[in-house]
Design an enzyme around this catalytic site. Structure first.
Site, PDB file in Angstrom:
ATOM      1  CB  SER A  86      -0.899   0.015   1.229  1.00 28.17           C
ATOM      2  OG  SER A  86      -1.468   1.296   1.395  1.00 28.17           O
ATOM      3  CE1 TYR A 128      -3.850  -1.854   5.369  1.00 27.12           C
ATOM      4  CE2 TYR A 128      -3.100   0.277   4.570  1.00 27.12           C
ATOM      5  CZ  TYR A 128      -3.580  -0.985   4.309  1.00 27.12           C
ATOM      6  OH  TYR A 128      -3.780  -1.388   3.016  1.00 27.12           O
TER       7      TYR A 128
END
Ligand SMILES: Cc1cc2nc3c(=O)[nH]c(=O)nc-3n(C[C@H](O)[C@H](O)[C@H](O)COP(=O)(O)OP(=O)(O)OC[C@H]3O[C@@H](n4cnc5c(N)ncnc54)[C@H](O)[C@@H]3O)c2cc1C
Lengths: 434, 245
Positions: B138, B151
């Site tokens: 990501s 995250y």
């Protein structure tokens, strides 16, 4: 407010809240007293796909195919599958939707909930005539598998049920065989409305797909001139060497763009265009407007209104002439006026719009009170003639208009899911606008 | 490409990507945790033209099962042209801050379990002597931000692992592709206000396939994230730490 949750006419503009359904749910979400409304691709023009007081359940991600039998053409898919996606899948396998409206960017669920029709209604009926089965999820927790053989009445209430009988989770359709993506088209010019009604029956008898475009802004003497656009699926199995141009209206156009003059010019040019005969690809034939993505923004920020009625055949010639002359008197012509004669089959649903008779559809820029006054006048004519207005295109019919066009509404109420409601429903059932 | 193994097959990006492979008639082996979702996805892909060599329900956090699952996948597919690793979770940062034990599941899913899986895959692909390994990391892994550093750190670890694996596997003819999507409108974002620049999974899937065909090693999806993250990485810490985003 999220632009993507307006209706296709971009009027009325009311903030919407939504829950996105990503997987077929086991039960409808219950969020306190909030009423829910399933939503497909928002291709309805008015307020039947809006729920300002509650929540929309968006179905865009419910687009999985469950089963596709390439031998028999039976396709079962989640209700959010779009016709565009369906065509990409079934066309190469030699199958075509039995009925398709003038856009392919709508969902299966939306098609069923409005019991949509296409240019082939006189032979094929509406989409509801081709649904083999569907599943309905209701707020009482039940999950019902419904087929045309259903005797409870719930199947017929759900076809054309405006999303109010439950969430349609999947739909099973019988597709029709096709040789390829081609149509043989045949266009005939007519110079008066009377001529249109005269040549109509024969063209309908000869062609599977027909619709007449009418120049609603023609000079007084030539009122009702237009083009009869006919076609049939082609036998040609030539591979599709056709690429759809990709154009997009990137922003709301200035509102002076569509004025009486530019509309008149467009209509005249359209009327005088060289007549296309012969082989055309299915896309420009069936979906001429889909070439231009977001074409609804042509009308600018104010949005626009579609207006579509159906009236009994016997009175249709006189009534259509009267409707067109009222529109001209209000100086509000439209660049898309379409006329079609529906076939004589029984409607598939309790609240289906399509029924034996003649349908006329127009669109008008939303000019506030001015537009409202004209539409009320048109609505009154339709009501007196025993006709009906199409909820999928509507943002202004009155409770009385609705009751008179849909006499089985009380029976329908018995099948409605108490958790579901739309702006449209509150309006026509007297629960207040939004 | 003839055969692909998709791990985390019910994720939004994997579904959209699977459809592109299905249209090309690629043979697939699908692994996902939830049996009903796996069933819905595999029915969809096979209706759309994919040939299904097999499907398997497995929680990839159960790392002891990885080797056996890969054994079955390889047996079903024969040589594997592409492996897509697409499982992961976004987690709820506020909840993790309040109860750090919750962060464990996120870190384990996105980094530890995925890392172990990648080590198994590396050995298999190395032995096979060819193939592509594409892994969804990501853009959030490029710098720890106030609003989603937990995250982000799990994805940072994953990206670092991938860059090392790339070097390790290149001599064997195996290409490791680090995929760095920005926000994508999938179930992962369900119920949250959509962040700016959110794109559709179909777009990401198309760009991913094109990137794989081109032989890219790092794919920013969409590509503008590369420039955006270059700027974000270059911000001096003194300024960056005052930002709330
Ligand atoms: C360019 C254009 C041309 C068109 N041409 C035609 C035409 O020729 N003939 C015709 O009949 N119509 C036509 N339409 C109208 C269009 O076909 C209908 O409005 C159709 O219902 C839109 O489907 P949708 O998926 O966008 O649904 P939406 O507009 O989002 O919703 C329509 C209705 O369906 C309900 N609904 C949606 N999904 C579900 C579900 N899963 N379960 C239960 N209810 C659901 C909604 O609650 C709502 O009441 C046209 C529209 C456009 C924009």
């Amino acid at each position: 407010m999220s632009e993507s949750l307006l209706s296709w006419g971009r009027w009325p503009r009311r903030p919407q809240r939504a829950i996105a359904l990503d997987w077929l749910p086991d039960h409808l979400p219950t969020l306190g007293p909030s009423k829910l409304l399933p939503r497909g691709q928002g291709r309805s023009y008015g307020d039947s796909c809006l729920n300002s007081r509650g929540l929309l359940l968006t179905t865009g991600a419910l687009d999985r195919v469950i089963h596709f039998d390439r031998e028999t053409g039976v396709l079962r898919a989640e209700a959010g599958l779009t016709f565009d996606d369906l065509l990409r899948l079934c066309l190469p396998a030699g199958w075509f939707p039995p009925v398709t409206p003038g856009t392919r960017f709508l969902s299966l669920g939306g098609a069923v909930a409005n019991d949509v029709h296409g240019k082939n209604h006189h032979g094929a009926g509406t989409i509801g005539h081709h649904v083999r089965a569907l599943e309905l999820l209701r707020s009482d927790g039940s999950r019902q598998l419904l087929t045309p053989a259903d005797t409870s009445g719930l199947f017929r209430a759900t076809i054309g049920g405006l999303g109010l009988t439950g969430l349609i989770t999947w739909v099973e359709l019988q597709l029709v065989p096709t040789r390829g993506p081609w149509f043989e088209s045949h266009t005939v010019r007519f110079s008066t409305l009377a001529e249109c009604f005269e040549i109509g029956p024969e063209l309908q008898a000869r062609h599977g797909y027909t619709a007449a475009w009418i120049d609603s802004l023609a000079p007084a003497g030539q009122s009702g001139r237009g083009l009869y656009i006919c076609g049939d699926p082609s036998d040609s199995s030539e591979p599709a060497a056709w690429r759809e141009p990709r154009l997009r209206i990137p922003l709301d156009c200035p509102e002076w763009l569509l004025n009486p003059l530019s509309l008149k010019l467009f209509n005249t040019l359209y009327y005088r265009q060289p007549l296309k005969q012969g082989r055309v690809h299915a896309w420009p034939f069936l979906y001429p407007l889909d070439v231009l993505a977001d074409w609804n923004r042509i009308y600018g920020h104010r949005g626009f209104q579609q207006w579509q009625c159906v009236v009994p055949s016997a009175d249709a010639p006189a009534l259509c002439a009267e409707l067109l002359s009222r529109i001209r008197a209000h100086r509000q012509g439209s660049f898309l006026a379409l006329l079609k004669t529906f076939g004589s089959m029984d409607p598939a649903g309790l609240l289906s719009f399509a029924r034996p008779g003649v349908t006329l559809a127009l669109d008008f820029p939303m000019l506030g009170e001015r537009t409202a006054r004209m539409l009320q006048e048109l609505n009154a004519l339709v009501r007196e003639a025993g006709g009906a207005l199409y909820p999928a295109k509507d943002a202004q019919m009155s409770a009385e208009d609705f009751r008179s066009g849909y006499p089985r509404v009380e029976e329908f109420e018995g099948f409605r899911d108490p958790l579901l409601e739309s702006d449209f429903w509150r309006r026509v059932r007297g629960g207040g606008e939004a | 490409m003839q055969s692909a193994l998709i791990l985390g097959a019910s994720s939004g990006i994997a579904q959209a990507f699977g459809r592109l492979l299905a249209e090309r008639g690629v043979t697939l082996y699908l692994v996902a945790r939830d049996p009903r979702k796996l069933e819905a996805v595999s029915a969809d892909l096979s209706a759309r033209g994919a040939c299904l060599a097999g499907t398997e329900v497995l929680d990839l956090n159960l790392h002891a099962e990885h080797a056996a699952m890969l054994e079955r996948a390889w047996a079903a597919l024969g040589p594997v042209d592409l492996v897509l690793v697409a499982h992961g979770m976004l987690g709820d940062q506020a909840a993790c801050e309040a109860d750090p034990a919750l962060a464990m599941e996120l870190m384990r899913t996105n980094y530890a379990a995925t890392g172990v899986l990648l080590l198994h895959l590396a050995t298999r692909l190395e032995a096979q002597g060819r193939g592509q390994l594409a892994v969804l990391s990501s853009v959030a892994g490029e710098r720890g931000r106030r609003s989603n550093y937990i995250y982000g750190s799990s994805k940072a670890g994953l990206s670092a692992l991938l860059s090392g694996l790339r070097a390790r596997l290149a001599p064997a003819g195996v290409q490791v592709v680090t995929v760095l999507p920005g926000p994508v409108r999938t179930a992962m974002l369900a119920g949250r206000p959509l962040p700016p620049l959110t794109v559709e999974p179909e777009l990401v899937a198309r760009q991913l396939l094109r990137g794989l065909e081109r032989g890219a090693h790092t794919l920013w999806l969409p590509p503008k994230w590369r420039a955006i993250m270059a700027v974000i990485r270059a911000l001096p810490e003194a300024i960056f730490m005052k930002l709330k985003f």
